[in-house]
Design a protein around this motif. Structure first.
Motif, PDB file in Angstrom:
ATOM      1  N   ASN A  26       0.826  -1.208   0.000  1.00 36.48           N
ATOM      2  CA  ASN A  26       0.000   0.000   0.000  1.00 36.48           C
ATOM      3  C   ASN A  26       0.860   1.258   0.000  1.00 36.48           C
ATOM      4  OD1 ASN A  26       0.967  -0.498   2.574  1.00 36.48           O
ATOM      5  ND2 ASN A  26      -1.040  -0.456   3.582  1.00 36.48           N
ATOM      6  N   LEU A  27       1.906   1.253   0.781  1.00 37.77           N
ATOM      7  CA  LEU A  27       2.785   2.420   0.852  1.00 37.77           C
ATOM      8  C   LEU A  27       3.585   2.590  -0.436  1.00 37.77           C
ATOM      9  CD1 LEU A  27       3.784   4.717   2.588  1.00 37.77           C
ATOM     10  CD2 LEU A  27       5.458   3.186   3.607  1.00 37.77           C
ATOM     11  N   TYR A  28       4.011   1.491  -0.996  1.00 39.80           N
ATOM     12  CA  TYR A  28       4.780   1.538  -2.243  1.00 39.80           C
ATOM     13  C   TYR A  28       3.943   2.135  -3.370  1.00 39.80           C
ATOM     14  CZ  TYR A  28       7.628  -0.005  -6.204  1.00 39.80           C
ATOM     15  OH  TYR A  28       8.389  -0.050  -7.356  1.00 39.80           O
ATOM     16  N   LEU A  29       2.686   1.718  -3.475  1.00 34.63           N
ATOM     17  CA  LEU A  29       1.815   2.211  -4.542  1.00 34.63           C
ATOM     18  C   LEU A  29       1.553   3.702  -4.398  1.00 34.63           C
ATOM     19  CD1 LEU A  29      -0.775  -0.697  -4.851  1.00 34.63           C
ATOM     20  CD2 LEU A  29       1.057  -0.096  -6.447  1.00 34.63           C
ATOM     21  N   GLN A  30       1.359   4.158  -3.167  1.00 32.33           N
ATOM     22  CA  GLN A  30       1.115   5.581  -2.948  1.00 32.33           C
ATOM     23  C   GLN A  30       2.336   6.406  -3.330  1.00 32.33           C
ATOM     24  OE1 GLN A  30      -0.947   6.801   0.728  1.00 32.33           O
ATOM     25  NE2 GLN A  30      -1.293   4.622   1.116  1.00 32.33           N
ATOM     26  N   LEU A  31       3.496   5.923  -2.936  1.00 29.81           N
ATOM     27  CA  LEU A  31       4.727   6.648  -3.255  1.00 29.81           C
ATOM     28  C   LEU A  31       4.976   6.650  -4.760  1.00 29.81           C
ATOM     29  CD1 LEU A  31       7.089   8.102  -1.858  1.00 29.81           C
ATOM     30  CD2 LEU A  31       8.323   5.935  -1.854  1.00 29.81           C
ATOM     31  N   LYS A  32       4.697   5.535  -5.402  1.00 33.69           N
ATOM     32  CA  LYS A  32       4.917   5.418  -6.850  1.00 33.69           C
ATOM     33  C   LYS A  32       3.948   6.318  -7.626  1.00 33.69           C
ATOM     34  CE  LYS A  32       6.997   3.323 -10.318  1.00 33.69           C
ATOM     35  NZ  LYS A  32       6.631   1.949 -10.728  1.00 33.69           N
ATOM     36  N   GLU A  39      16.150   3.852  -8.645  1.00 32.08           N
ATOM     37  CA  GLU A  39      15.285   3.056  -9.520  1.00 32.08           C
ATOM     38  C   GLU A  39      14.225   2.319  -8.704  1.00 32.08           C
ATOM     39  OE1 GLU A  39      18.454  -0.708  -9.778  1.00 32.08           O
ATOM     40  OE2 GLU A  39      17.715   0.259 -11.591  1.00 32.08           O
ATOM     41  N   TRP A  40      13.055   2.157  -9.332  1.00 35.12           N
ATOM     42  CA  TRP A  40      11.971   1.398  -8.732  1.00 35.12           C
ATOM     43  C   TRP A  40      12.141  -0.087  -9.047  1.00 35.12           C
ATOM     44  CZ3 TRP A  40       9.136   4.080  -5.470  1.00 35.12           C
ATOM     45  CH2 TRP A  40       8.891   5.439  -5.690  1.00 35.12           C
ATOM     46  N   ASN A  59       8.438  -4.346  -4.600  1.00 37.24           N
ATOM     47  CA  ASN A  59       8.019  -3.149  -3.852  1.00 37.24           C
ATOM     48  C   ASN A  59       9.206  -2.454  -3.193  1.00 37.24           C
ATOM     49  OD1 ASN A  59       5.259  -3.656  -4.419  1.00 37.24           O
ATOM     50  ND2 ASN A  59       5.146  -5.084  -2.706  1.00 37.24           N
ATOM     51  N   GLN A  60      10.274  -2.280  -3.988  1.00 44.77           N
ATOM     52  CA  GLN A  60      11.500  -1.726  -3.443  1.00 44.77           C
ATOM     53  C   GLN A  60      11.947  -0.470  -4.197  1.00 44.77           C
ATOM     54  OE1 GLN A  60      13.823  -5.724  -1.775  1.00 44.77           O
ATOM     55  NE2 GLN A  60      14.339  -4.895  -3.779  1.00 44.77           N
ATOM     56  N   LEU A  61      12.700   0.326  -3.477  1.00 41.28           N
ATOM     57  CA  LEU A  61      13.357   1.502  -4.049  1.00 41.28           C
ATOM     58  C   LEU A  61      14.848   1.324  -3.837  1.00 41.28           C
ATOM     59  CD1 LEU A  61      13.081   4.403  -5.225  1.00 41.28           C
ATOM     60  CD2 LEU A  61      13.047   5.230  -2.868  1.00 41.28           C
TER      61      LEU A  61
END
Length: 208
Positions: free
Chosen positions: A57-63, A91-92, A97-99
């Motif tokens: 959920n956090l990854y999608l919001q940030l992306k 890089e995504w 779900n990593q940065l």
């Protein structure tokens, strides 16, 4: 130059917090797991490699907020105008779900005269292990009112020869033995030879 924070955690929190606060959704848990390796050279510059894993959920919001890594890079650099970065790459990694980020940070460690200081900034860190000049540090920080947390594991490799290493709060202190460069040694040798030559020229020769 004082370094307040060189890890991406500070930037990640600044970027993510407005996203969460702006949305009235039920949060089960937000978690960010960060692992990084920081290699510091004798001049105080650091080579940094980081990997940040988010809950989906956090990854999608940030992306969604930063669809391109250029936007994220610009935002990060703007928030850290107190330091200089070189060769920054972000890089995504959607499948995990990593940065991921890598860069060179100039002046990460500061020479205080009698010792060097590498300030990690933020809250206190815990020294988990140490092997020679390699330290493993950990930190756990609650976020979003306890609905999430950031877990960091940092491997810091200090310059070869670092001694009297201490961790105080979030600052690593260490000493480096002074080493004369090859040019200085050559200069001293030439100076010595010149001095001997001048002495010999002024010594009267004994006649038999």
């Amino acid at each position: 130059m004082e370094v307040k924070r060189y890890l991406l955690t500070f930037a990640v929190l600044l970027l993510v917090l407005p996203l969460v606060m702006a949305q009235s959704i039920k949060i089960e848990e937000y978690r960010v797991d960060g692992s990084m390796r920081v290699s510091v050279d004798g001049a105080g510059n650091a080579q940094v490699v980081e990997v940040w894993k988010f809950t989906p959920n956090l990854y999608l919001q940030l992306k969604q907020e930063y669809p391109t890594t250029y936007m994220l890079k610009r935002e990060f650099e703007n928030k850290r105008s107190d330091v200089e970065y070189r060769n920054m790459r972000i890089e995504w990694d959607d499948s995990n779900n990593q940065l991921k980020a890598s860069y060179t940070m100039l002046g990460a460690a500061v020479n205080k005269g009698s010792h060097w200081e590498l300030d990690l900034g933020g809250d206190d860190v815990t020294l988990s292990s140490r092997n020679g000049n390699t330290l493993v540090l950990t930190s756990v920080q609650p976020i979003f009112g306890g609905q999430g947390r950031v877990v960091e594991t940092a491997t810091v490799v200090l310059p070869k020869g670092a001694k009297n290493i201490k961790v105080e709060g979030s600052t690593i202190k260490y000493e480096l033995p002074y080493k004369e460069g090859g040019i200085n040694k050559l200069f001293l040798v030439l100076a010595a030879i010149t001095g001997i030559g001048l002495v010999l020229l002024n010594v009267p020769l004994k006649r038999g």
